[in-house]
Design a protein around this motif. Structure first.
Motif, mmCIF file in Angstrom:
data_model
loop_
_atom_site.group_PDB
_atom_site.id
_atom_site.type_symbol
_atom_site.label_atom_id
_atom_site.label_comp_id
_atom_site.label_asym_id
_atom_site.label_seq_id
_atom_site.Cartn_x
_atom_site.Cartn_y
_atom_site.Cartn_z
ATOM 1 N N LYS A 108 -17.592 10.142 -1.551
ATOM 2 C CA LYS A 108 -18.853 9.459 -1.254
ATOM 3 C C LYS A 108 -20.027 10.389 -0.980
ATOM 4 N N ASP B 173 -18.649 6.225 8.965
ATOM 5 C CA ASP B 173 -17.573 5.755 8.074
ATOM 6 C C ASP B 173 -16.200 6.110 8.627
ATOM 7 N N ASP C 64 -13.922 4.195 1.193
ATOM 8 C CA ASP C 64 -14.312 3.833 -0.185
ATOM 9 C C ASP C 64 -14.427 5.073 -1.054
ATOM 10 N N GLY C 65 -13.747 5.052 -2.182
ATOM 11 C CA GLY C 65 -13.876 6.204 -3.095
ATOM 12 C C GLY C 65 -12.855 7.288 -2.800
#
Ligand code: ARG
Length: 463
Positions: free
Chosen positions: A166, A184, A300-301
């Protein structure tokens, strides 16, 4: 004449002049930037001629640089900044974006070949593999128990670097990125905290953060080797931009038992560390895998992987597996007199690096306890690193036991001293024998002469 036409003719010269001024400013700005880039390239070539160990400078080819489009040239120079500011660097470069490794393949492959002393023409870092099944030279059970060869309970540690897809890598992160990444990662930390097998807490040194710890508490964490030191004093990290915006976006998760630690915002986005006092290496290895998987699942990712170089890390020295497995091993006989020469020599033969217990660049103390880890991180799997540690420690323990049993006499140096002593005493004995013989001969001769003389004398006397 229409008013529009009148206005247009009145403003035309103004617009043309403004346009010319903007263009000339841009042109001068571009020329200045090109001049700066050329000076940086000249500096790299100068380092290349004088510092054979600086892998960045040795890998830098002017022809390759010239072949790149302008934006990529700028990116490549950004990767080289730490080795330019610190010509005595051994690696001399850091990736700034996860895709740098593959985008600048010809450069990184050369730098990595020199650093890892690997010829990559027919080699490539394979995919990650944590399964110990079938790995050569380990017990069939797959249990890497150091007590198999009578090692006492030791401090075992395994760490892995990870960077999230990210965000840019730490050298190119903006303050906003650093702070957002900390937000995050709270999802991962909260999940671990909620799990009774981990528990613990997250502490932050980001000013104003809800988990903020003050300077004094931060120092306690540093002294306890839980969190990393102030990065703004490290010349490599500063020149690469990795220490930027210190201390924003920096913190650390610690499990309840203090055996799992996750550094946030150091040289890599994440450094996941599992440690334990014990003898079964699988315990730290398996726990590390669980935490790495949690990051992959929650963020995410996921984490950055290069098709050519495996796990993406800021520093190319860590790419491949980004994993370092080590333990603190007592080898008082191999380090007798506080010297690391013997331990290093044997370690090198066994593919182990031997260093002081206080981390990178720390000396081997007089305690006889050293930090041992397999040197390879590249073109090797995670499971193979663990097996290499297990096998390496077994051999090192054997050397240590032999040295302990035979005493200094068993050592090669002692052997050398012994050989000298034997040679010296043989020469001495030889000389002594020659002297005795000579003296004997002389005495004999004298006796003989005396006897002869006496004989003559008595003969003459008789006459
Ligand atoms: N950047 C330094 C150099 O090039 C250190 C390299 C290895 N250490 C590290 N922490 N990545 O010499």
């Amino acid at each position: 004449m229409s008013p529009i036409y009148r206005y247009a003719t009145a403003f035309c010269p103004v617009l043309i002049t403004a346009g010319c001024l903007i263009l000339s400013h841009r042109w001068r700005h571009r020329r200045r930037r090109e001049g700066i880039a050329a000076a940086i390239v000249a500096k790299i070539l100068d380092i290349k001629a004088t510092q054979p160990n600086n892998c960045m400078a040795q890998a830098f080819e002017q022809s390759y640089y010239d072949s790149l489009p302008k934006d990529k040239r700028k990116r490549l120079l950004a990767c080289c900044s730490s080795g330019i500011a610190n010509p005595e660097s051994c690696m001399g470069c850091y990736a700034m974006k996860p895709e740098d490794y593959d985008d600048f393949y010809p450069f990184f492959i050369k730098a990595l070949s020199q650093y890892h002393k690997i010829d990559f023409t027919d080699k490539k870092h394979g995919v990650s593999n944590w399964s110990l099944a079938g790995v050569e030279g380990i017990p069939e059970s797959g249990i890497l128990d150091l007590s198999d060869f009578d090692l006492p309970v030791v401090s075992m540690r395994v760490r892995a670097g990870r960077n999230l897809n990210k965000y840019p890598l730490p050298g190119a992160m903006k303050k906003r990125d650093r702070v957002d990444m900390e937000k995050d990662m709270r999802n991962v930390f909260d999940e671990l905290i909620a799990n009774p097998a981990y528990g613990g807490k997250y502490v932050s040194i980001t000013p104003g953060h809800e988990c903020f710890i003050d300077r004094a508490e931060y120092k306690e964490y540093v002294d306890a080797h839980i969190i990393f030191k102030d990065m703004s004093t490290d010349p490599f990290l500063v020149s690469a931009g990795i220490a930027g915006d210190w201390p924003h976006g920096r913190g650390c998760y610690v499990s309840e038992d203090k055996e799992v630690i996750i550094w946030l915002g150091e040289e890599d986005h994440l450094r996941i560390i599992c440690m334990k006092r014990g003898t079964v290496l699988n315990e730290v290895f398996d726990r590390l895998k669980t935490v790495v998987d949690a990051v992959e699942r929650i963020i995410d990712g996921g984490c950055a992987i290069s098709g050519n170089f495996g796990v993406v890390t800021s520093c190319p020295t860590n790419s491949g597996t980004a994993m370092r497995a080590s333990l603190h091993m007592p080898i008082p006989n191999l380090t007798a007199g506080g010297s690391d020469a013997k331990a290093n020599e044997i370690g090198r033969l066994l593919g182990l690096s031997v260093r002081g217990v206080d981390g990178e660049h720390t000396p081997i103390g007089h305690t006889g306890i050293v930090d041992i880890s397999p040197s390879a991180r590249f073109c090797i799997s995670e499971a193979e690193i663990m097996a290499a540690l297990y096998k390496g420690v077994r051999l090192l323990k054997k050397e240590e036991d032999e040295r302990a049993r035979d005493g200094p006499e068993g050592s090669p140096e002692a052997l050398e001293v012994g050989v000298h002593t034997v040679v010296a005493s043989s020469v001495g004995m030889g000389l002594a024998m020659v002297s005795i013989t000579a003296a004997g001969v002389m005495v004999g001769k004298w006796t003989f002469a005396t006897a002869l003389f006496g004989c003559f004398e008595s003969k003459f006397a008789a006459k």
